[in-house]
Design a protein around this motif. Structure first.
Motif, PDB file in Angstrom:
ATOM      1  N   GLY A 374       0.781  -1.230   0.000  1.00 54.31           N
ATOM      2  CA  GLY A 374       0.000   0.000   0.000  1.00 54.31           C
ATOM      3  C   GLY A 374       0.807   1.271   0.000  1.00 54.31           C
ATOM      4  N   PHE A 375       2.020   1.231   0.516  1.00 51.30           N
ATOM      5  CA  PHE A 375       2.829   2.452   0.569  1.00 51.30           C
ATOM      6  C   PHE A 375       4.272   2.101   0.266  1.00 51.30           C
ATOM      7  N   LEU A 376       4.812   2.704  -0.777  1.00 50.37           N
ATOM      8  CA  LEU A 376       6.206   2.504  -1.152  1.00 50.37           C
ATOM      9  C   LEU A 376       7.046   3.535  -0.420  1.00 50.37           C
ATOM     10  N   ALA A 377       7.837   3.055   0.526  1.00 54.63           N
ATOM     11  CA  ALA A 377       8.693   3.976   1.263  1.00 54.63           C
ATOM     12  C   ALA A 377       9.957   4.266   0.464  1.00 54.63           C
ATOM     13  N   MET A 378      10.774   3.227   0.263  1.00 55.22           N
ATOM     14  CA  MET A 378      11.965   3.353  -0.568  1.00 55.22           C
ATOM     15  C   MET A 378      12.267   1.980  -1.139  1.00 55.22           C
ATOM     16  N   THR A 379      13.396   1.843  -1.772  1.00 54.84           N
ATOM     17  CA  THR A 379      13.712   0.569  -2.413  1.00 54.84           C
ATOM     18  C   THR A 379      14.360  -0.414  -1.450  1.00 54.84           C
ATOM     19  N   ASP A 380      14.671   0.023  -0.257  1.00 55.47           N
ATOM     20  CA  ASP A 380      15.293  -0.853   0.716  1.00 55.47           C
ATOM     21  C   ASP A 380      14.213  -1.642   1.454  1.00 55.47           C
ATOM     22  N   THR A 381      14.636  -2.695   2.136  1.00 54.36           N
ATOM     23  CA  THR A 381      13.711  -3.487   2.931  1.00 54.36           C
ATOM     24  C   THR A 381      13.439  -2.789   4.258  1.00 54.36           C
ATOM     25  N   LEU A 382      12.171  -2.617   4.607  1.00 55.35           N
ATOM     26  CA  LEU A 382      11.799  -1.999   5.869  1.00 55.35           C
ATOM     27  C   LEU A 382      11.867  -3.035   6.988  1.00 55.35           C
ATOM     28  N   TRP A 383      12.183  -2.569   8.174  1.00 53.14           N
ATOM     29  CA  TRP A 383      12.414  -3.487   9.272  1.00 53.14           C
ATOM     30  C   TRP A 383      11.328  -3.444  10.341  1.00 53.14           C
ATOM     31  N   CYS A 384      10.719  -2.324  10.582  1.00 47.97           N
ATOM     32  CA  CYS A 384       9.838  -2.246  11.745  1.00 47.97           C
ATOM     33  C   CYS A 384       8.900  -1.052  11.614  1.00 47.97           C
ATOM     34  N   ILE A 385       7.998  -0.942  12.576  1.00 44.74           N
ATOM     35  CA  ILE A 385       7.187   0.264  12.759  1.00 44.74           C
ATOM     36  C   ILE A 385       7.415   0.723  14.178  1.00 44.74           C
ATOM     37  N   THR A 386       7.692   1.997  14.347  1.00 44.98           N
ATOM     38  CA  THR A 386       8.122   2.513  15.630  1.00 44.98           C
ATOM     39  C   THR A 386       7.037   2.390  16.691  1.00 44.98           C
ATOM     40  N   ASN A 387       7.450   2.140  17.932  1.00 46.56           N
ATOM     41  CA  ASN A 387       6.529   2.006  19.051  1.00 46.56           C
ATOM     42  C   ASN A 387       6.271   3.379  19.664  1.00 46.56           C
ATOM     43  N   GLN A 388       5.001   3.791  19.728  1.00 50.66           N
ATOM     44  CA  GLN A 388       4.663   5.114  20.239  1.00 50.66           C
ATOM     45  C   GLN A 388       3.376   5.060  21.055  1.00 50.66           C
ATOM     46  N   CYS A 389       3.258   5.978  21.993  1.00 55.75           N
ATOM     47  CA  CYS A 389       1.989   6.223  22.654  1.00 55.75           C
ATOM     48  C   CYS A 389       1.020   6.791  21.618  1.00 55.75           C
ATOM     49  N   LYS A 390      -0.263   6.466  21.734  1.00 60.93           N
ATOM     50  CA  LYS A 390      -1.225   6.930  20.727  1.00 60.93           C
ATOM     51  C   LYS A 390      -1.522   8.429  20.832  1.00 60.93           C
TER      52      LYS A 390
END
Length: 487
Positions: A374-390
């Motif tokens: 759904g969303f192309l960030a860059m050509t590299d492999t993404l590793w995670c989604i950051t942990n945050q308070c809502k």
């Protein structure tokens, strides 16, 4: 009932703001910067997500925090704390996070001290898991921040070591925060209060739900945006075949006293990597994974509007499923995250550089609009989604908190204020594919995915009185914004 929207004096103030065209910061700009691993950031500061290139950082699990205007402050990658210039935070201890748990860190503003942050970590080691924290003063090191602690403050008031899941929830008093963790080999939740006096190391303890085996350190704990519910997923560190041995549980959360109440067990998962609530808290998503021997990845949805647990369990709906025989994808479906744009994103190894996206998370079933790539960030492999308070107290806005974002289309609405029905008019020839209603906390409370050219009828539906923003988009980019008073 929203006391802000229903206070007549506040409504007059909001109306004046709307007529004067005043704006304020997006309600949760503290979450505008996501470090997703390697060299890549995703920024939501301009509305639609944009990729930003940073310094190389190998990291499976990250945490980050921006200021109330969306400017990046600090972040954790790997086991180190960095400032916005990608340098180590002055004086901060090293080896801040490690281990196999999915949520090793979270960063919160310090109540009562606008220049201070508290960085929490929960490194998971065999026989040595612990909760620890340091305080960072952003006025130090020429505004880049410096740690007030050269060694970790360690919290030891728990019977057994913490499990691999913890999260943060804003306190009901509008100032403080709760840091909530689960104890392994137990049914105990621990809620630690963060206030202007610092971290209260004597927790509020709630025994609720299942006893989580010590081996089930994987999974996630998340709170709803509203702060009234918590979802917990747990699983063993070993990659299992389908065995229905893991847990997904739903709890109520009392943000005034830090206690939880058991609501529902959601069975049938082998390795529920992650859970996430929709923006309005009407849906719960579960990212599941198992091996047959092929690797199976699934995304499930629950409808939380049911009146009892039986209704919630019965609403379980498969949103997406895929399989692969490539063992390199075993860890490919780890984290779900609710973004400031109201969508849910997840790490996706299927196609390099892409994140999966739930475009309309409060919609039921297939209408949620899930797109694997759904969303192309860059050509590299993404590793995670950051942990945050809502949600953060210092970026809660008293009225529609849309960002200042460039728009090219004028919008008019008749009549204004809107009572029941009206007519929205755009510039001739304008085509858009999404219409959003944004409420006083910056939340998208209604979506319309398709719309005709030039104009369309508008119905307030079930919206309460108050000030909202109508935002029209094409290909996820804002074309125009109009503030609307509903009476």
């Amino acid at each position: 009932m929203n006391p802000i929207k229903n206070d007549p004096r506040m409504r007059l103030f909001l109306l004046a703001c709307a007529l004067l065209g005043l704006t304020s910061a997006w309600a949760q700009s503290r979450n505008d910067s996501w470090f997703v691993g390697r060299t890549q950031w995703i920024s939501f500061s301009n509305g639609a997500p944009q990729t930003v290139l940073g310094q190389p950082r190998g990291a499976w699990r990250t945490a980050s925090l921006s200021d109330p205007n969306g400017q990046r402050l600090v972040y954790i990658a790997g086991s180190e704390l960095f400032n916005r210039n990608d340098q180590h935070v002055l004086g901060a201890p090293v080896a801040f996070s490690a281990g196999n748990n999915g949520q090793p860190n979270v960063i919160l503003p310090m109540p009562g001290y606008p220049q201070r942050l508290v960085v929490f970590g929960m490194p998971w080691f065999p026989n040595a898991s612990r909760l620890e924290y340091v305080t960072v003063d952003m006025s130090l090191d020429n505004g880049l921040g410096g740690s007030l602690d050269t060694i970790f403050n360690r919290v030891t008031n728990y019977t057994h070591r913490p499990g691999g899941q913890f999260t943060a929830v804003p306190h009901a008093n509008g100032t403080d925060y709760w840091v909530v963790m689960h104890e392994e080999g137990s049914d105990a939740f621990y809620s630690f209060l963060l206030s202007a006096q610092g971290v209260d190391t004597v927790p509020v303890i709630t025994h609720s739900g299942s006893v989580i085996p010590a081996a089930h350190f994987g999974g996630m704990m998340v709170a709803s945006y509203q702060g009234d519910r918590i979802a917990l997923s747990t699983h063993s560190g070993d990659f299992p075949a389908p065995d229905d041995s893991s847990d997904v549980e739903l709890f109520s959360f009392d943000a005034a006293n830090g206690t939880l109440g058991f609501l529902c067990n959601l069975p049938g998962f082998s390795k529920p990597r992650s859970v996430e609530f929709s923006p309005l808290g009407t849906k719960l998503y579960v990212a599941e994974q198992y091996q047959l021997p092929a690797v199976v990845l699934e995304l499930w949805q629950y409808d939380l509007t049911g009146t009892n647990c039986v209704d919630i369990e019965a609403s379980k709906t498969l949103i997406w499923q895929d399989t692969t025989t490539d063992s390199g994808f075993i860890n490919s479906f780890r984290t779900l995250g609710l973004a400031p744009d109201g969508r849910i994103y997840h790490r996706n190894f299927w196609t390099q550089g892409y994140l999966g996206v739930v475009n309309d998370p409060d919609a039921t079933g297939a209408a949620c609009g899930y797109v694997r790539d759904g969303f192309l960030a860059m050509t590299d492999t993404l590793w995670c989604i950051t942990n945050q308070c809502k949600r953060y107290h210092d970026s809660d806005s008293p009225w529609t908190g849309l960002r200042e974002e460039p728009t090219s289309v004028s919008i008019t609405l008749w009549p204004m204020p809107l009572h029941d029905q009206g007519w929205l008019r755009l510039d001739p020839g304008v085509v858009f594919d999404e219409l959003q209603w944004i409420d006083g906390l910056g939340r998208c409370v209604r979506h319309q995915r398709t719309a005709p050219v030039n104009g369309l009828p508008i119905n307030r539906g079930t919206l309460s009185a108050g000030v909202f923003a109508i935002r029209i988009l094409r290909n996820s980019r804002a074309l125009g914004v109009l503030r609307v008073v509903v009476e």
